[in-house]
Design an enzyme around this catalytic site. Structure first.
Site, mmCIF file in Angstrom:
data_model
loop_
_atom_site.group_PDB
_atom_site.id
_atom_site.type_symbol
_atom_site.label_atom_id
_atom_site.label_comp_id
_atom_site.label_asym_id
_atom_site.label_seq_id
_atom_site.Cartn_x
_atom_site.Cartn_y
_atom_site.Cartn_z
ATOM 1 N N CYS A 410 -5.178 -11.262 0.026
ATOM 2 C CA CYS A 410 -5.533 -12.853 -0.038
ATOM 3 C C CYS A 410 -6.696 -13.421 0.042
ATOM 4 C CB CYS A 410 -4.363 -13.608 0.945
ATOM 5 S SG CYS A 410 -4.054 -15.167 0.556
ATOM 6 N N HIS A 540 0.321 -10.682 -0.802
ATOM 7 C CA HIS A 540 0.493 -9.892 0.613
ATOM 8 C C HIS A 540 1.493 -8.746 0.433
ATOM 9 C CE1 HIS A 540 -1.357 -12.935 3.119
ATOM 10 N NE2 HIS A 540 -0.964 -13.768 2.147
ATOM 11 N N GLU A 542 2.022 -6.412 2.538
ATOM 12 C CA GLU A 542 2.592 -5.977 3.778
ATOM 13 C C GLU A 542 3.974 -6.403 4.198
ATOM 14 O OE1 GLU A 542 0.003 -9.927 4.671
ATOM 15 O OE2 GLU A 542 0.136 -7.970 3.365
#
Length: 564
Positions: A410, A540, A542
């Site tokens: 990001c 993202h 994750e």
């Protein structure tokens, strides 16, 4: 529907979220379908406008919900996909009630906390509990509810009352309360004190809820409590401590659980295995099999026995509170274990890398650079605001020029674009509109559909598809290898993007945008083909990483230094 409620007493931060997730794991291991709800008593509509220093990371769901980080724990442990309605806040409840009042739905009645607010809470819980979150049809068997905060907080009183009413309406065979509490050790004698838990349970019972099980955390020295899974200094409960707790809290000794600290967080479900016996007798479950926790046991023991490690420099703004990057840390853990490596994360405050730091705090500046140079790879996570941006650019430049593996997430991707424009193209004042509205070279701009007046839920949020532009790029190879996918579906949370007008110039200079959105106008993934591993992503990755399904990009980031 069976309900398992998790409450907390004495102090916050005892690990209610991990306890709730672990209970879900144990029940799921018995073949049951599990869903989760997190109740946050704050007045915010959601966690989207809260600072990471205030509340830890903001976790993003597929539907764009910005929620509490504990929902990330639920998704990772249970391998489910929750919705924004699985996170209930006081703000959401009051907003829904006031909207009904404005529409006249209460037919002129005086709108009160009881029954209108409490009814809204019960209705919300019961409607969300039946929504499938595991990809199967039909409702789950069990809904695990975590009540945030500590028993006795003014904010949580309407929720306590609503949950009391819920327990009465569904009946004792369908409701179980687990109270997580602290057993401190005071003084040189080292006696375990039960009085704080006694008071906490007494207050809970006065409010109409009686715990069926106690989950006790016992600290070794004073009130110092180390987060779950980070130390081995937790002291198991003594038998006389259990006797006293049982006598004064009206909980059978067999229902007093000791959640002492363990080498890693994946041992927690193993500690709670004995709860199955209670759930079977209480809920009249016809469980076809005992809990199958072999995969969890193997995962926990594998991590304990890892010897090789990889050093990862995490360069960010919020390193003072590691929960600000909780999902990133977990994704690194998942990837490293899959590569038979132990993650060694070096936290670097981005501002410590900057030139101003060399003058004001020379020791911190020197230590930050020494740490960065000693790392095997560099990761710059997301964030907002201009603090530390220069330091992040220096980290990206170091990784680019020294062939050190780099992953920018990001903001980390936008930083890489700005640094490349300044260093390679010679645009010395290139910047993001977020940091300099008057920059002559705006390489990162505000998204056209974004709002400049409202902060909450006005970003590009949730799961969006990214189309890979070339099969030969690193990202494409990783997603095909680990996900068997030629496209990327990942979650987003941003309001700025790479300026489409400068893409051609950047690509001519060697920065390639290998992933774009479905319109082809929004840049999602960048790489430098001449670099061993230099990747920036606008999304993202994750947020979708799971212990048994690590993120492809994190696998590449962690494994490449080991291979080199």
């Amino acid at each position: 529907m069976k309900y398992v409620l998790i409450t907390g007493g004495v102090v916050s931060g005892l690990g209610k979220g991990v306890t709730a997730s672990s209970i879900g794991v144990v029940l799921k291991a018995c073949g049951l379908r599990v869903t989760s709800i997190k109740i946050d008593p704050y007045l915010n509509i959601d966690a989207g406008t809260m600072s990471p220093f205030e509340h830890g990371e903001v976790f993003v769901l597929d539907d764009g919900g910005e929620v509490d980080l504990d929902l990330g724990n639920y998704e990772r442990f249970l391998d489910v996909r929750l919705t924004k309605n699985n996170n209930i806040t006081t703000g959401k409840i009051y907003q829904s009630v006031l909207e009904k009042e404005r529409k006249g739905d209460y037919l002129g009645k005086t709108v009160q906390v009881v029954p209108h607010i409490t009814d809204a809470i019960k209705d919300w819980i019961e409607s969300v509990a039946v929504i499938p979150v595991d990809g199967k049809e039909g409702p789950a068997d069990v809904c695990v509810i975590e009540l945030g905060g500590t028993v006795g907080d003014i904010e949580s009183m309407p929720f306590i009352e609503a949950l009391r009413q819920l327990s009465f309406s569904v009946g004792p065979d369908n409701f179980c309360l687990i109270h997580v509490s602290l057993i401190p050790v005071l003084g040189v004698v080292g006696e375990q004190k039960t009085k704080p838990t006694q008071h906490s349970v007494r207050e809970l019972r006065a409010l109409g809820l009686t715990p069926h099980l106690l989950a006790c955390r016992s600290a070794e020295v004073g009130l110092k409590l180390i987060p779950m899974g980070r130390s081995k200094r937790m002291r198991p409960l003594l038998e006389n401590t259990k006797d006293k707790l049982s006598q004064f809290c009206h909980v059978p000794i067999d229902n007093i659980l000791n959640i002492h600290d363990v080498p890693n967080i994946w041992h927690i479900p193993l500690l709670l295995r004995k709860t199955v016996t209670y759930f079977i007798s209480t809920f009249c479950f016809s469980i076809a099999m005992p809990p199958n926790l072999q995969s969890w046991t193997k995962m926990a023991e594998t991590y304990d026995n890892l010897t090789d490690s990889v050093r990862i420099a995490m360069v960010g703004k919020y390193v003072g509170l590691t929960d600000s990057y909780l999902s990133v840390v977990k994704a690194l853990l998942h990837a490293c274990i899959a590569c038979s490596l132990r993650p060694s994360i070096d936290w670097i405050a981005a501002s410590d890398l900057e030139d101003d730091s060399a003058k004001l705090t020379p020791e911190a500046h020197a230590a930050a650079w020494e740490t960065l140079r000693g790392a095997a790879c560099v990761l710059v996570p997301g964030g907002f605001g201009d603090r530390g941006v220069k330091g992040m650019m220096l980290a990206a430049k170091y990784a680019r020029e020294n062939n050190v593996p780099y992953l920018g997430i990001c903001l980390g991707m936008q930083i890489a674009v700005i640094e490349f424009a300044r260093s390679v193209l010679g645009w010395e004042k290139a910047n993001s509109i977020e940091f300099d509205a008057q920059t002559p070279n705006p390489v990162v701009i505000f998204m056209p559909e974004g709002s400049r007046t409202h902060m909450g839920s006005t970003m590009r949020l949730g799961s969006r598809r990214t189309l890979l532009q070339t099969p030969n790029c690193i990202t494409s190879k990783l997603y095909v290898m680990y996900c068997n996918s030629e496209y990327v579906d990942e979650r987003h949370r941003h309001r700025y993007e790479v300026n489409p007008d400068v893409i051609g110039t950047l690509e001519e200079a060697g920065l390639k945008f290998v992933g774009k959105d479905e319109s082809g106008k929004r840049m999602e993934i960048l790489e430098i083909p001449s670099h061993p591993f230099f990747v920036g992503v606008q999304f993202h990755p994750e947020f979708k990483s799971r212990p048994a399904k690590p993120s492809a990009l994190f696998l590449g980031t962690c494994n490449l230094p080991h291979e080199l």
